[in-house]
Design an enzyme around this catalytic site. Structure first.
Site, PDB file in Angstrom:
ATOM      1  N   SER A   1       0.803  -1.229   0.000  1.00 20.47           N
ATOM      2  CA  SER A   1       0.000   0.000   0.000  1.00 20.47           C
ATOM      3  C   SER A   1       0.827   1.265   0.000  1.00 20.47           C
ATOM      4  O   SER A   1       0.293   2.350   0.234  1.00 20.47           O
ATOM      5  CB  SER A   1      -0.927   0.034   1.218  1.00 20.47           C
ATOM      6  OG  SER A   1      -1.751  -1.087   1.219  1.00 20.47           O
TER       7      SER A   1
ATOM      8  N   THR B   1      -0.995   1.922   4.805  1.00 19.10           N
ATOM      9  CA  THR B   1      -0.479   3.283   4.607  1.00 19.10           C
ATOM     10  C   THR B   1       0.543   3.603   5.670  1.00 19.10           C
ATOM     11  O   THR B   1       0.334   3.293   6.839  1.00 19.10           O
ATOM     12  CB  THR B   1      -1.626   4.311   4.741  1.00 19.10           C
ATOM     13  OG1 THR B   1      -2.452   4.193   3.613  1.00 19.10           O
ATOM     14  CG2 THR B   1      -1.103   5.737   4.838  1.00 19.10           C
TER      15      THR B   1
ATOM     16  N   THR C   1       1.010   6.663   0.533  1.00 19.04           N
ATOM     17  CA  THR C   1       0.137   5.508   0.306  1.00 19.04           C
ATOM     18  C   THR C   1      -0.214   5.344  -1.166  1.00 19.04           C
ATOM     19  O   THR C   1      -0.186   6.319  -1.928  1.00 19.04           O
ATOM     20  CB  THR C   1      -1.181   5.669   1.108  1.00 19.04           C
ATOM     21  OG1 THR C   1      -1.937   4.468   1.020  1.00 19.04           O
ATOM     22  CG2 THR C   1      -2.027   6.819   0.596  1.00 19.04           C
TER      23      THR C   1
ATOM     24  N   ARG D   1      -9.374   8.692  -7.455  1.00 22.53           N
ATOM     25  CA  ARG D   1      -9.844   8.694  -6.061  1.00 22.53           C
ATOM     26  C   ARG D   1      -8.713   9.170  -5.132  1.00 22.53           C
ATOM     27  O   ARG D   1      -7.570   8.745  -5.250  1.00 22.53           O
ATOM     28  CB  ARG D   1     -10.283   7.279  -5.666  1.00 22.53           C
ATOM     29  CG  ARG D   1     -10.777   7.138  -4.214  1.00 22.53           C
ATOM     30  CD  ARG D   1      -9.699   6.602  -3.310  1.00 22.53           C
ATOM     31  NE  ARG D   1     -10.173   6.349  -1.948  1.00 22.53           N
ATOM     32  CZ  ARG D   1      -9.353   6.134  -0.929  1.00 22.53           C
ATOM     33  NH1 ARG D   1      -8.057   6.157  -1.101  1.00 22.53           N
ATOM     34  NH2 ARG D   1      -9.833   5.911   0.272  1.00 22.53           N
TER      35      ARG D   1
ATOM     36  N   THR E   1      -4.433   5.826   9.596  1.00 24.45           N
ATOM     37  CA  THR E   1      -4.522   4.868   8.503  1.00 24.45           C
ATOM     38  C   THR E   1      -5.858   4.144   8.629  1.00 24.45           C
ATOM     39  O   THR E   1      -6.438   4.093   9.710  1.00 24.45           O
ATOM     40  CB  THR E   1      -3.331   3.883   8.512  1.00 24.45           C
ATOM     41  OG1 THR E   1      -3.524   2.892   7.506  1.00 24.45           O
ATOM     42  CG2 THR E   1      -3.178   3.176   9.831  1.00 24.45           C
ATOM     43  N   GLY E   2      -6.342   3.620   7.505  1.00 25.66           N
ATOM     44  CA  GLY E   2      -7.638   2.943   7.523  1.00 25.66           C
ATOM     45  C   GLY E   2      -8.446   3.342   6.316  1.00 25.66           C
ATOM     46  O   GLY E   2      -7.887   3.672   5.262  1.00 25.66           O
TER      47      GLY E   2
HETATM   48  C1  SD4 Z   1      -6.762   5.706   2.045  1.00 26.39           C
HETATM   49  N1  SD4 Z   1      -6.206   5.742   4.383  1.00 26.39           N
HETATM   50  O1  SD4 Z   1      -6.363   5.990   0.926  1.00 26.39           O
HETATM   51  C2  SD4 Z   1      -5.751   5.313   3.089  1.00 26.39           C
HETATM   52  C3  SD4 Z   1      -5.577   3.846   2.998  1.00 26.39           C
HETATM   53  C4  SD4 Z   1      -4.789   3.299   4.097  1.00 26.39           C
HETATM   54  O2  SD4 Z   1      -3.425   1.787   4.912  1.00 26.39           O
HETATM   55  O3  SD4 Z   1      -4.734   3.753   5.199  1.00 26.39           O
HETATM   56  N2  SD4 Z   1      -4.112   2.277   3.879  1.00 26.39           N
HETATM   57  O4  SD4 Z   1      -7.959   5.676   2.346  1.00 26.39           O
END
Ligand code: SD4
Length: 318
Positions: free
Chosen positions: A47, A150, A168, A178, A201-202
């Site tokens: 990621s 991320t 990320t 996006r 992150t998330g």
């Molecule tokens: C996102 N928050 O693009 C990021 C993805 C992520 O670990 O955290 N990946 O939504």
């Protein structure tokens, strides 16, 4: 006091490099860039940077951001293709008074003009992940969102400066164009040298609804400890999302205050993080929610090895 904290076990090796500098009085900004570049360059993290998983059209589009908590300089790129180190491009944008967040073709033109390294970020391994996912999607109605690593970091240097950064490839199979929370100041990251910094992150679409990194730093500025601040922001948002929408996406936040104290909270089971400060060597923890508190456990050598083995194991096309 100095310190650095980051999302996920994958940050460990980069933190090792950063610590050498921080110990010698190096800047938090250099620590963040050094540590995040190490994660971006490692091909097996799915990621972040090289080897990151592609969007729906099999293109790797990258988001990154940088914030200096002393000057409040900010820089970010989103949906950037074909450059090796988005964090360095984000940091360089933070030197300007305007034009701090560039997207897509504009970000690429800037990076090209300023001599940043071009690189095809799509690896053969990521292509196999993509092809397998396309097959899975044909067979079942699974959500396009799965797995996320991320990298988000906060660093404090001996001079008392706090800097935060993120990098990320966002969500696997996202729509072209996006943009997640990671390049959004206040959401993916925030830093204020008078309080501390935070990074998340998330699921970006949900993290943005709580402007979580700003909120954590704001609470720390009122004197709340980093752990109390991340607990409150994580669990309050989790509850709000469930109340209003019936479910909450993944939310994980790391924070460090201007004294080098840190806190981590997550609403998922398998979150890990790495932290080093003047008072503690680089340590990876796994963490678990117990009610409205978190229990952090030092990850064993075996766990650390397994994490890498899992990420590096041979991958076959289905
Ligand atoms: C996102 N928050 O693009 C990021 C993805 C992520 O670990 O955290 N990946 O939504």
């Amino acid at each position: 006091m100095w310190g650095i904290i980051a999302t996920w076990r994958m940050a460990k090796e980069g933190i090792d490099d950063a610590v050498v500098n921080l110990q010698d009085g190096g800047s938090a900004g250099d620590a963040i860039e050094t540590a995040i570049k190490a994660v971006e360059d490692f091909p097996f993290y799915k990621s972040v940077g090289y080897g990151g998983l592609p969007n729906e059209e099999m293109e790797v589009e990258l988001d990154a951001a940088y914030m200096d908590g002393t000057s409040f300089d900010v820089g970010a790129v989103a949906a950037l293709k074909d450059f090796a180190n988005p964090i360095s491009i984000a940091r360089s944008l933070s030197a300007f008074p305007v034009n701090n967040l560039l997207v897509g073709a504009g970000a690429e033109a800037y990076a090209h003009k300023h001599g940043f390294e071009r690189k095809n970020m799509l690896t053969d391994r990521a292509k196999i992940h993509y092809k397998n996912r396309v097959k899975d999607l044909r067979d079942t109605e699974i959500s396009p969102y799965s797995g996320h690593d991320t990298v988000g970091m906060v660093s404090l240097d001996r001079a008392g400066h706090v800097v935060a950064g993120t990098s990320t490839s966002g969500l696997f199979m996202k729509k072209k164009g996006r943009v997640g929370d990671s390049p959004i100041i206040g959401s993916g990251l925030y830093a204020d040298s008078e309080a501390g910094g935070a990074s998340a992150t998330g699921l970006g679409e949900d993290l943005m609804k709580g402007v979580v990194s700003y909120e954590v730093v704001r609470l720390m500025k009122t004197g709340m400890s980093p752990q109390d601040a991340v607990n409150k922001v994580t669990f309050d948002l989790d509850r709000e999302l469930i109340k209003r929408r019936g479910k909450a996406g993944d939310i994980s936040i790391v924070a460090m205050n201007q004294n080098g104290e840190w806190g981590v909270a997550s609403n998922i089971d398998n979150f890990s993080f790495a932290v080093a400060t003047e008072a503690q060597p680089n340590t990876v923890y796994t963490t678990k929610r117990v009610g409205d508190t978190m229990v952090h456990e030092v990850a064993s050598e075996a766990w650390l090895e397994q994490y890498l083995t899992d990420r590096m194991k041979p991958l076959e096309e289905k």
